[in-house]
Design a protein around this motif. Structure first.
Motif, PDB file in Angstrom:
ATOM      1  N   ASP A  53      42.070 -21.196  11.627  1.00 53.19           N
ATOM      2  CA  ASP A  53      42.833 -20.037  12.054  1.00 53.19           C
ATOM      3  C   ASP A  53      43.920 -20.425  13.048  1.00 53.19           C
ATOM      4  O   ASP A  53      44.184 -19.717  14.015  1.00 53.19           O
ATOM      5  CB  ASP A  53      41.902 -18.977  12.660  1.00 53.19           C
ATOM      6  CG  ASP A  53      41.022 -18.361  11.598  1.00 53.19           C
ATOM      7  OD1 ASP A  53      41.496 -18.242  10.465  1.00 53.19           O
ATOM      8  OD2 ASP A  53      39.868 -18.031  11.898  1.00 53.19           O
ATOM      9  N   GLU A 106      47.440 -20.855  14.768  1.00 54.08           N
ATOM     10  CA  GLU A 106      48.590 -19.966  14.792  1.00 54.08           C
ATOM     11  C   GLU A 106      49.696 -20.530  13.902  1.00 54.08           C
ATOM     12  O   GLU A 106      49.934 -21.731  13.879  1.00 54.08           O
ATOM     13  CB  GLU A 106      49.126 -19.846  16.238  1.00 54.08           C
ATOM     14  CG  GLU A 106      48.205 -19.083  17.169  1.00 54.08           C
ATOM     15  CD  GLU A 106      48.305 -17.597  16.947  1.00 54.08           C
ATOM     16  OE1 GLU A 106      49.289 -17.152  16.344  1.00 54.08           O
ATOM     17  OE2 GLU A 106      47.391 -16.880  17.364  1.00 54.08           O
ATOM     18  N   ARG A 132      51.727  -6.305  12.595  1.00 50.42           N
ATOM     19  CA  ARG A 132      50.665  -5.716  13.419  1.00 50.42           C
ATOM     20  C   ARG A 132      50.962  -4.250  13.693  1.00 50.42           C
ATOM     21  O   ARG A 132      50.069  -3.391  13.592  1.00 50.42           O
ATOM     22  CB  ARG A 132      50.543  -6.482  14.739  1.00 50.42           C
ATOM     23  CG  ARG A 132      49.366  -6.014  15.613  1.00 50.42           C
ATOM     24  CD  ARG A 132      49.484  -6.518  17.034  1.00 50.42           C
ATOM     25  NE  ARG A 132      50.634  -5.911  17.700  1.00 50.42           N
ATOM     26  CZ  ARG A 132      50.629  -4.687  18.205  1.00 50.42           C
ATOM     27  NH1 ARG A 132      49.544  -3.916  18.111  1.00 50.42           N
ATOM     28  NH2 ARG A 132      51.708  -4.201  18.788  1.00 50.42           N
ATOM     29  N   ALA A 169      41.171  -1.594  15.805  1.00 51.77           N
ATOM     30  CA  ALA A 169      41.553  -2.843  16.478  1.00 51.77           C
ATOM     31  C   ALA A 169      40.820  -4.028  15.847  1.00 51.77           C
ATOM     32  O   ALA A 169      41.395  -5.119  15.684  1.00 51.77           O
ATOM     33  CB  ALA A 169      41.242  -2.748  17.970  1.00 51.77           C
ATOM     34  N   HIS A 170      39.565  -3.822  15.486  1.00 50.99           N
ATOM     35  CA  HIS A 170      38.786  -4.898  14.858  1.00 50.99           C
ATOM     36  C   HIS A 170      39.396  -5.284  13.508  1.00 50.99           C
ATOM     37  O   HIS A 170      39.542  -6.474  13.197  1.00 50.99           O
ATOM     38  CB  HIS A 170      37.342  -4.444  14.665  1.00 50.99           C
ATOM     39  CG  HIS A 170      36.490  -5.419  13.905  1.00 50.99           C
ATOM     40  ND1 HIS A 170      36.001  -6.574  14.476  1.00 50.99           N
ATOM     41  CD2 HIS A 170      36.076  -5.419  12.614  1.00 50.99           C
ATOM     42  CE1 HIS A 170      35.308  -7.251  13.574  1.00 50.99           C
ATOM     43  NE2 HIS A 170      35.331  -6.566  12.439  1.00 50.99           N
ATOM     44  N   ARG A 228      42.691  -7.249  13.956  1.00 51.95           N
ATOM     45  CA  ARG A 228      42.449  -8.654  14.320  1.00 51.95           C
ATOM     46  C   ARG A 228      42.022  -9.463  13.096  1.00 51.95           C
ATOM     47  O   ARG A 228      42.462 -10.602  12.910  1.00 51.95           O
ATOM     48  CB  ARG A 228      41.370  -8.737  15.407  1.00 51.95           C
ATOM     49  CG  ARG A 228      41.837  -8.331  16.790  1.00 51.95           C
ATOM     50  CD  ARG A 228      40.821  -8.746  17.852  1.00 51.95           C
ATOM     51  NE  ARG A 228      39.534  -8.103  17.647  1.00 51.95           N
ATOM     52  CZ  ARG A 228      39.195  -6.928  18.159  1.00 51.95           C
ATOM     53  NH1 ARG A 228      40.071  -6.259  18.906  1.00 51.95           N
ATOM     54  NH2 ARG A 228      37.999  -6.403  17.952  1.00 51.95           N
ATOM     55  N   GLY A 262      44.149 -12.484  11.532  1.00 53.95           N
ATOM     56  CA  GLY A 262      43.507 -13.795  11.501  1.00 53.95           C
ATOM     57  C   GLY A 262      43.547 -14.412  10.119  1.00 53.95           C
ATOM     58  O   GLY A 262      43.812 -15.614   9.963  1.00 53.95           O
TER      59      GLY A 262
END
Length: 308
Positions: free
Chosen positions: A4, A6, A19, A30-31, A34, A38
């Motif tokens: 993962d 960046e 996002r 929010a979960h 992410r 990811g």
């Protein structure tokens, strides 16, 4: 290669735009945001290792290579399916916003996840669970009244734990015994509940003032400090009360959702109605519960029929 890692800096602005899209337009939690980001970062890092640094150069071969790499890392079918979905959503957004001439993700397949039968409580288990909660309500004051109302409403409606925690007092319509629920994507639906849940809710609302503080706001269910009840507290409650039921499986709030759906179908409810009650976008998601009922029928037949 860190999975993962960046992606390179030039993609940072695009990922920030993406996002905001996930938050404001798709209204993901929010979960979920992410998790989506990811997965996309993982794919972009893999693409960079293959020499694909420009988003406009993303193609189906690169996406398939990334997914195959995930498989070699031992990821489960469920994980692979979720990650493929995340990338498909991303490439579709790139195409829609003019960053990709074509959408390579539209042709990206993913392994079908194994569909397992969700666990569900028996009717006696539910009765003992709610009886145990009712006994606690007699001795635990406002917290006990709240806990009983939480369990009654979870089983009566089959709503998700996040939906339950987000309820406000005004979401209840006591006259019609229905609750307004905002599900995934902020989609609103109205779910009925029965007389036992109504009694428990009335008792809780009478005791709610004992936990309420100046910052409680309109939240229906409150934590011990007066704020909106946390999902972790609800999960802990379900586990604790089920531990008091001899022989019952150790389920969380989602287990009560499975149980409500299973009992509705066993009682004769049609699949479309159950889909509407649960807030499933697809009927295929609801159909798993028909397999639960069929499996129970098969088990009963095997045990009872002399020529089974």
């Amino acid at each position: 290669m860190p999975e993962d890692r960046e992606p390179q800096t030039p993609h940072a602005g695009v990922l920030e735009d993406y996002r905001r899209h996930l938050v404001s337009e798709r209204d993901l939690s929010a979960h979920s945001v992410r998790a989506y980001l990811g997965d996309v970062r993982s794919m972009l890092a893999h693409a960079a290792d293959l020499g694909v640094h420009d988003l406009a150069d993303l193609d189906l071969r690169t996406l398939r290579s990334w997914l195959a790499n995930q498989q070699t890392r031992g990821r489960s079918r469920t994980t692979l399916a979720r990650r493929a979905t995340a990338v498909r959503v991303f490439t579709a957004w790139l195409h829609r916003t003019g960053r990709l001439e074509a959408d390579p993700g539209s042709a990206l397949g993913s392994p079908k996840a194994h569909r397992t039968l969700p666990p569900a409580l028996g009717h006696d288990d539910v009765r003992q669970l709610l009886d145990a909660a009712a006994e606690h309500a007699l001795t635990d004051g406002a917290v006990g009244a709240r806990d009983l109302a939480v369990l009654e409403l979870l089983y009566a409606t089959g709503i998700r734990v996040g939906e339950l925690c987000a309820l406000d007092v005004d979401d209840l319509d006591h006259g019609r015994r229905v609750v307004r629920v905002f599900g995934k994507g902020r989609k609103e639906r109205t779910v009925p509940y029965g007389v036992p849940a109504e009694r428990a809710l009335v008792d809780w609302l009478a005791a709610r003032g004992e936990l309420a503080v100046s910052g409680s706001g309109p939240a229906l269910f409150l934590g011990v400090r007066g704020g909106r009840v946390d999902q972790r507290a609800v999960r802990a409650l379900v586990h604790a009360r089920l531990a008091e039921v001899p022989g019952a499986p150790d389920l969380g709030p989602h287990g009560l959702r499975h149980t409500a759906a299973t009992h509705l179908l066993e009682g004769g409810a049609d699949l479309r109605s159950v889909q509407e009650l649960l807030g499933h976008a697809s009927l295929a998601t609801t159909q798993i519960y028909t397999h639960v009922s069929a499996e129970r029928l098969r088990s009963a037949y095997t045990q009872a029929h002399p020529r089974a």
